[in-house]
Design a protein around this motif. Structure first.
Motif, PDB file in Angstrom:
ATOM      1  N   ILE A 134      -1.500  52.174  46.504  1.00 22.45           N
ATOM      2  CA  ILE A 134      -1.995  50.906  47.050  1.00 22.45           C
ATOM      3  C   ILE A 134      -1.436  49.765  46.207  1.00 22.45           C
ATOM      4  O   ILE A 134      -1.570  49.766  44.978  1.00 22.45           O
ATOM      5  CB  ILE A 134      -3.538  50.855  47.023  1.00 22.45           C
ATOM      6  CG1 ILE A 134      -4.148  52.115  47.650  1.00 22.45           C
ATOM      7  CG2 ILE A 134      -4.036  49.604  47.719  1.00 22.45           C
ATOM      8  CD1 ILE A 134      -3.848  52.302  49.098  1.00 22.45           C
ATOM      9  N   THR A 135      -0.808  48.785  46.842  1.00 25.81           N
ATOM     10  CA  THR A 135      -0.251  47.670  46.086  1.00 25.81           C
ATOM     11  C   THR A 135      -0.070  46.462  47.002  1.00 25.81           C
ATOM     12  O   THR A 135      -0.107  46.581  48.231  1.00 25.81           O
ATOM     13  CB  THR A 135       1.107  48.060  45.461  1.00 25.81           C
ATOM     14  OG1 THR A 135       1.594  46.980  44.669  1.00 25.81           O
ATOM     15  CG2 THR A 135       2.140  48.387  46.534  1.00 25.81           C
ATOM     16  N   HIS A 136       0.094  45.307  46.380  1.00 22.88           N
ATOM     17  CA  HIS A 136       0.474  44.101  47.130  1.00 22.88           C
ATOM     18  C   HIS A 136       1.818  43.575  46.657  1.00 22.88           C
ATOM     19  O   HIS A 136       2.294  42.558  47.139  1.00 22.88           O
ATOM     20  CB  HIS A 136      -0.599  43.009  46.948  1.00 22.88           C
ATOM     21  CG  HIS A 136      -0.743  42.543  45.525  1.00 22.88           C
ATOM     22  ND1 HIS A 136      -1.625  43.117  44.652  1.00 22.88           N
ATOM     23  CD2 HIS A 136      -0.108  41.582  44.826  1.00 22.88           C
ATOM     24  CE1 HIS A 136      -1.533  42.527  43.473  1.00 22.88           C
ATOM     25  NE2 HIS A 136      -0.606  41.593  43.557  1.00 22.88           N
ATOM     26  N   THR A 155       5.165  41.885  59.257  1.00 19.17           N
ATOM     27  CA  THR A 155       6.043  42.496  58.259  1.00 19.17           C
ATOM     28  C   THR A 155       7.250  41.611  57.996  1.00 19.17           C
ATOM     29  O   THR A 155       7.686  41.453  56.850  1.00 19.17           O
ATOM     30  CB  THR A 155       6.510  43.885  58.725  1.00 19.17           C
ATOM     31  OG1 THR A 155       5.394  44.649  59.176  1.00 19.17           O
ATOM     32  CG2 THR A 155       7.190  44.629  57.599  1.00 19.17           C
ATOM     33  N   GLN A 156       7.806  41.018  59.049  1.00 17.08           N
ATOM     34  CA  GLN A 156       8.948  40.120  58.880  1.00 17.08           C
ATOM     35  C   GLN A 156       8.576  38.920  58.008  1.00 17.08           C
ATOM     36  O   GLN A 156       9.370  38.493  57.160  1.00 17.08           O
ATOM     37  CB  GLN A 156       9.440  39.649  60.254  1.00 17.08           C
ATOM     38  CG  GLN A 156      10.062  40.762  61.090  1.00 17.08           C
ATOM     39  CD  GLN A 156      10.381  40.317  62.503  1.00 17.08           C
ATOM     40  OE1 GLN A 156      10.020  39.209  62.930  1.00 17.08           O
ATOM     41  NE2 GLN A 156      11.071  41.173  63.254  1.00 17.08           N
ATOM     42  N   THR A 194       8.384  56.065  49.112  1.00 13.25           N
ATOM     43  CA  THR A 194       9.184  56.824  50.063  1.00 13.25           C
ATOM     44  C   THR A 194       9.042  56.215  51.452  1.00 13.25           C
ATOM     45  O   THR A 194      10.018  56.001  52.162  1.00 13.25           O
ATOM     46  CB  THR A 194       8.717  58.292  50.105  1.00 13.25           C
ATOM     47  OG1 THR A 194       8.648  58.805  48.788  1.00 13.25           O
ATOM     48  CG2 THR A 194       9.658  59.138  50.942  1.00 13.25           C
ATOM     49  N   ARG A 195       7.796  55.953  51.841  1.00  7.27           N
ATOM     50  CA  ARG A 195       7.498  55.252  53.095  1.00  7.27           C
ATOM     51  C   ARG A 195       6.491  54.153  52.804  1.00  7.27           C
ATOM     52  O   ARG A 195       5.803  54.167  51.778  1.00  7.27           O
ATOM     53  CB  ARG A 195       6.921  56.211  54.143  1.00  7.27           C
ATOM     54  CG  ARG A 195       7.931  57.172  54.749  1.00  7.27           C
ATOM     55  CD  ARG A 195       7.315  57.925  55.941  1.00  7.27           C
ATOM     56  NE  ARG A 195       6.095  58.608  55.567  1.00  7.27           N
ATOM     57  CZ  ARG A 195       5.042  58.751  56.367  1.00  7.27           C
ATOM     58  NH1 ARG A 195       5.042  58.214  57.578  1.00  7.27           N
ATOM     59  NH2 ARG A 195       3.971  59.420  55.957  1.00  7.27           N
ATOM     60  N   VAL A 196       6.381  53.202  53.735  1.00  6.61           N
ATOM     61  CA  VAL A 196       5.500  52.054  53.568  1.00  6.61           C
ATOM     62  C   VAL A 196       4.640  51.889  54.809  1.00  6.61           C
ATOM     63  O   VAL A 196       5.147  51.994  55.935  1.00  6.61           O
ATOM     64  CB  VAL A 196       6.304  50.751  53.330  1.00  6.61           C
ATOM     65  CG1 VAL A 196       5.362  49.609  52.988  1.00  6.61           C
ATOM     66  CG2 VAL A 196       7.335  50.942  52.229  1.00  6.61           C
ATOM     67  N   ALA A 197       3.344  51.642  54.596  1.00  6.42           N
ATOM     68  CA  ALA A 197       2.435  51.271  55.675  1.00  6.42           C
ATOM     69  C   ALA A 197       1.947  49.855  55.410  1.00  6.42           C
ATOM     70  O   ALA A 197       1.437  49.566  54.328  1.00  6.42           O
ATOM     71  CB  ALA A 197       1.249  52.234  55.748  1.00  6.42           C
ATOM     72  N   VAL A 198       2.145  48.966  56.383  1.00  2.00           N
ATOM     73  CA  VAL A 198       1.754  47.567  56.250  1.00  2.00           C
ATOM     74  C   VAL A 198       0.437  47.355  56.985  1.00  2.00           C
ATOM     75  O   VAL A 198       0.311  47.693  58.170  1.00  2.00           O
ATOM     76  CB  VAL A 198       2.834  46.630  56.823  1.00  2.00           C
ATOM     77  CG1 VAL A 198       2.421  45.170  56.654  1.00  2.00           C
ATOM     78  CG2 VAL A 198       4.179  46.887  56.158  1.00  2.00           C
ATOM     79  N   MET A 199      -0.561  46.807  56.277  1.00  3.21           N
ATOM     80  CA  MET A 199      -1.876  46.568  56.874  1.00  3.21           C
ATOM     81  C   MET A 199      -2.172  45.078  56.992  1.00  3.21           C
ATOM     82  O   MET A 199      -1.737  44.280  56.164  1.00  3.21           O
ATOM     83  CB  MET A 199      -2.975  47.235  56.041  1.00  3.21           C
ATOM     84  CG  MET A 199      -3.014  48.750  56.140  1.00  3.21           C
ATOM     85  SD  MET A 199      -4.464  49.470  55.315  1.00  3.21           S
ATOM     86  CE  MET A 199      -5.803  48.811  56.338  1.00  3.21           C
ATOM     87  N   VAL A 241       0.615  48.410  51.790  1.00  2.02           N
ATOM     88  CA  VAL A 241       0.720  47.022  51.342  1.00  2.02           C
ATOM     89  C   VAL A 241       0.004  46.105  52.322  1.00  2.02           C
ATOM     90  O   VAL A 241      -0.254  46.459  53.475  1.00  2.02           O
ATOM     91  CB  VAL A 241       2.193  46.585  51.195  1.00  2.02           C
ATOM     92  CG1 VAL A 241       2.919  47.461  50.203  1.00  2.02           C
ATOM     93  CG2 VAL A 241       2.907  46.607  52.540  1.00  2.02           C
ATOM     94  N   GLY A 242      -0.269  44.924  51.848  1.00  3.37           N
ATOM     95  CA  GLY A 242      -0.950  43.922  52.663  1.00  3.37           C
ATOM     96  C   GLY A 242      -1.657  42.938  51.746  1.00  3.37           C
ATOM     97  O   GLY A 242      -1.855  43.204  50.556  1.00  3.37           O
TER      98      GLY A 242
END
Length: 358
Positions: free
Chosen positions: A245-247, A285-286, A257-262, A80-81
């Motif tokens: 991939i999503t926003h 992220t906050q 399942t897991r999230v990566a923030v870009m 996400v991002g």
């Protein structure tokens, strides 16, 4: 809701020939991936007169800057991002549609980023992609039957015509499309139906890994849930692994399942979905989490970030988020933070978290 089992973060690690640590449960590993796009044109267009001398001037868009991720078998890793952060570029490099400027990509332990199109062919059957726009990803000159037969004939040249047709009927039925519609063309279908056809095309060759690049963002809200549930059902039936991939954070909470923030081509934080939504650690992220509309009275106040997103042409020094971060200090302005693993299985690239200030 389909439940996707988490792989323990404490799994025993192995070491590749290049010396980097890797999890034996990881299906796909991305290590220090970078991608630059030139803005300077060809060689002659790069020449400039400066101070009476002929110099070569080059400018690049730094789309991805040292991204490292691992995707475990059977999980859905959501990236996400905001727009322009490099999410889709990562997806296209993983699928071999773009070449990386540097870094490594390993699939099932084998490096694939340097392979030719012919060498990648065995991996095409195992890795498929669902694109964002179903109006552009289907060939308007081909019927749906032809669209779904094409990957089967490419990867299974020994199959008979009857076997190919039976497989097409099977995948169309599995995504809720009437097999009798195979004679129609893409423009005769709605957006949701087209995306179902795109999903059927990806499932036709029985892949184990699917990259879904914002597959529901071009659809009406009423259709998004149907397509998302279809993807989750397909994951359960076929034991699929997703790079999603999503926003849309609501989709992430439901699907991932897991999230990566870009942010600006770098990974800020990686965490299990429940952990990220319950206690985000990175300041960016906050801020993202605080922007989610909630009905609870005790929800945290919305965090307003000051300033603008820097341009990827001239990246800021140090942490790319420091100009907008309320907790930034001199070290943040000078030193690029590393993505450090924590005891709870999360990874955070933040000097403030590392130092215990946050």
């Amino acid at each position: 809701m389909t439940h996707v089992a988490n792989v323990p973060a404490s799994a025993v690690t192995a070491t590749t020939s290049g010396g980097q640590a890797t999890s034996p449960s990881a299906l796909l590993e991305i290590h220090e991936l970078t991608k630059r796009f030139s803005l300077s044109g060809d060689f002659l267009e790069q020449l400039r007169f400066k101070g009476g001398r002929l110099v070569r001037h080059q400018e690049h868009v730094h789309a991805i800057n040292g991204v490292s991720l691992d995707i475990r078998r059977g999980e859905a890793l959501c990236v996400v991002g905001e727009s322009g952060c490099g999410k889709s570029t990562v997806a296209r490099i993983v699928m071999g549609l773009l070449s990386p400027s540097s870094g490594e990509i390993r699939y099932d332990g084998q490096r694939i980023d340097h392979l030719s199109a012919r060498q990648l062919l065995p991996y095409r059957k195992r890795m498929q992609m669902i694109f964002q726009n179903p109006y552009a990803s289907l060939n308007p000159r081909m019927t749906i039957q032809q669209t779904l037969e094409e990957p089967l004939r490419l990867h299974h040249p020994d199959w008979s015509r009857e076997r190919v047709r039976d497989k097409v009927v099977e995948v169309m039925t599995s995504v809720g499309i009437d097999p009798d519609w195979g004679k129609r063309f893409g423009h005769e279908f709605s957006g949701g139906q087209r995306q179902r056809i795109a999903i059927a095309r990806a499932l036709a060759v029985d892949p184990e890994f699917i990259v879904a690049d914002e597959p529901i963002s071009a659809l009406d809200v009423s259709i998004q849930a149907q397509v998302l549930n279809l993807l989750m059902d397909a994951q359960q039936r076929h034991d699929l692994t997703y790079l999603f991939i999503t926003h849309d954070l609501a989709v992430v909470e439901h699907f991932g399942t897991r999230v990566a923030v870009m942010y600006l081509g770098t990974v800020c934080e990686v965490a299990p979905t429940a952990t990220l939504f319950a206690s985000p650690r990175h300041p960016y992220t906050q801020a993202l989490m605080s922007a989610i509309p909630r009905l609870e009275d005790d929800r945290p106040q919305h965090i307003r970030l000051s300033g603008e997103v820097p341009t990827p042409v001239n990246l800021p020094s140090g942490c790319v988020f420091h100009a907008r971060c309320p907790h930034a200090n001199e070290r943040c302005r000078r030193e690029v933070p590393s993505l450090i693993a924590r005891e709870d299985g999360t990874k955070v690239a933040c000097h403030g978290v590392e130092e215990g200030r946050l």
